[in-house]
Enzyme design. Sequence first.
Site: not given
Length: 680
Positions: A243-245
């Site tokens: 996932s993106d952060w």
Amino acid sequence: MNEIYSKEQLQKLPFMDSNINLENRVEDLLGRLTLEEKFKLCSGRLMWHTKPIKRLGIKPFTMYDGPHGVRPDTVGETKCTYFPSGICRAATWSPKLSHEFGKAVAEEVREVGAHMLLAPGINIQRTPMNGRTFEYQTEDPHLNKVLAVATVKGIQSQKIAACVKHFICNNQETNRFTVSSEVSERALQEIYLPAFKATVQEADAWSFMTCYNKVNGIYGSENYNLLRERLMEQWGFRGFTVSDWNATANTSTESCVTAGLSLEMPTAKKYNKRNMKKAFQEGKFTEDSLNDNVKRLLRVMFLVGLYDADNTLPRGSRNTLEHQVIARKIAEEGIVLLKNEEALLPLDINTIKKLAVIGPNANFKIVEGGILSGGGSSENYPPYEITPLEGLKQKCKDKVEIIDTPSKADVTIIFAGLNHDPGMDAEGVDKNAFELPLDQIELINKTVRENPKTIVVLINGSPIAMEDWIDNVPSVIEAWYGGMEAGNAIANVLFGDVTPSGKLTMTFPKKLSDSSAHVSKRTFPGDDKVFYDEGIFVGYRHFDIKDIEPLFPFGYGLSYTTFVYKNLKMNKSKLRKDDTLIVSVDIVNSGKRSGAEVVQLYVQDIESSVERPLKELKGFKKVYLSPGGKTTVVFELGKRDLSYYDDVSGKWKVEEGLFSILIGSSSRDIRLQCKIEYIG
Ligand code: BGC
């Protein structure tokens, strides 16, 4: 299942044996994990790592940003080579340099003890206003694809995982955590997906990062259609998704697991032990889905050599002379000469006595007094930075006096542009203006009145308006954010040691409303939804079909030399099903300097029954020629290069009839053309 092993016993387990086939090692290790250990592997720890599982000797897998060099810590303790920004690297139109960059940056990843680089960023540049335009490559799917593939191959040649981001349609920063990009299937197929797909099918990318936004109503991290169906089943991706952060914030545990999200970063939220256990016990996701997600992560751990002896892996290196040379070459070849009246450039070091160097970006640095302004997650802490002024001082030493008074100088150089402050070229917010700051426009116009021999060098990472000043200035250079060797590269180009060869990878509009994303608030920035109403007509496809004159077109860039295009030849004039069309053209350097030209091939469907772009880039080659030098450039095209995505059948389709093959020096400077007929 959860035996405790001694060190010696661990070493003898099959998954530890690098001679065993990869998939067998993965299966063996997976089979030894308890359910809780699997849960544990699915989320991060301390920002950049996965959690270790000591019982099985599973070490943390470490990943760092980013697209312009490695940043192993957030305070700059470990310095790494700062390479030019993505848009500059792309402007070289050199897959070779992208590969060299990938390899070099991966050597630095290895040297700092990590396993994955959070790069490249390959979202399509849909609007000049995106705060992250500088990190991305281009508005064109073909160019995006070729450069992304080369970069991923370069990175992974060192057994370091590339993490291709942000999947997908994260084309703006406004409302990035919540907005839904509403995009047609045809635009996805023709514009937004091709480069991502090619990194899987042509470069075997080992990781993909999901986007923050929703795509047609569903967040990237829980988007079953994007991850499980397209990426994994249709494209054959064998790596893992991350996932993106904090991109999982508005999703559910079970939908992420089911969609195929292997790793939640930076820490466990949806994937914390309690949530995972509960959702699993309630039957909200299957162990098969979980196993597949974990297997993908384990597979990449093996691929990067996490379980192999260090001396069997490629050696890392950091801040080497070789990496600095690559950074400088990319900066040099990415520089685009936008305007050069009366051949003011290149400057002659033997005749100029006084050179005025002024402007807010003359001393541009991303780290100043220990304070970093790198524009977000792609920021770097370089060991040094050569500013434009320093580069010029070094070049002019003992030969040309550098002053700051334009009226007393033979020639003046103004370093104008943007920086990485929020609201300019920076992550998290979009740009707050298309124009240069007013004081810069006034400075340019005032200076040119004092000294007509004024050159504007732009340091920025996205198209800007120039109408208020460009007609007054004889020469303009787009130098982008050129990394830590920027000053040397700029000085080399200004004084002609290097002939500029960069070409724009994004159309520069005269005014923002000319750009296809800027029709209304609905199309940019939207609200809870942003509508990609322009469909496939992104970038030059839009300017062509609407017959709008851009300030500078896609593919444009001047040189200090000239090139002649001649002898366009094809191996056939009629093309059947799986035939290969071979197109060749001779290029001659007809000027007095060595230089490089980017030869571009566009295709136009003349007799289409559906609306299609007036031209689409389908090939390009960069050639380096000495004065008088000649070379033959050869392109190979197939049916796929003539086709479009048909919404009705859900398939790529090519229609019988005539097509134009356009060969040019930019999308608006077509030098030669011919026709072929597709006869099916
Ligand atoms: C960015 C990513 C980056 C990640 C980790 C996010 O905010 O969108 O590109 O890799 O942070 O820094």
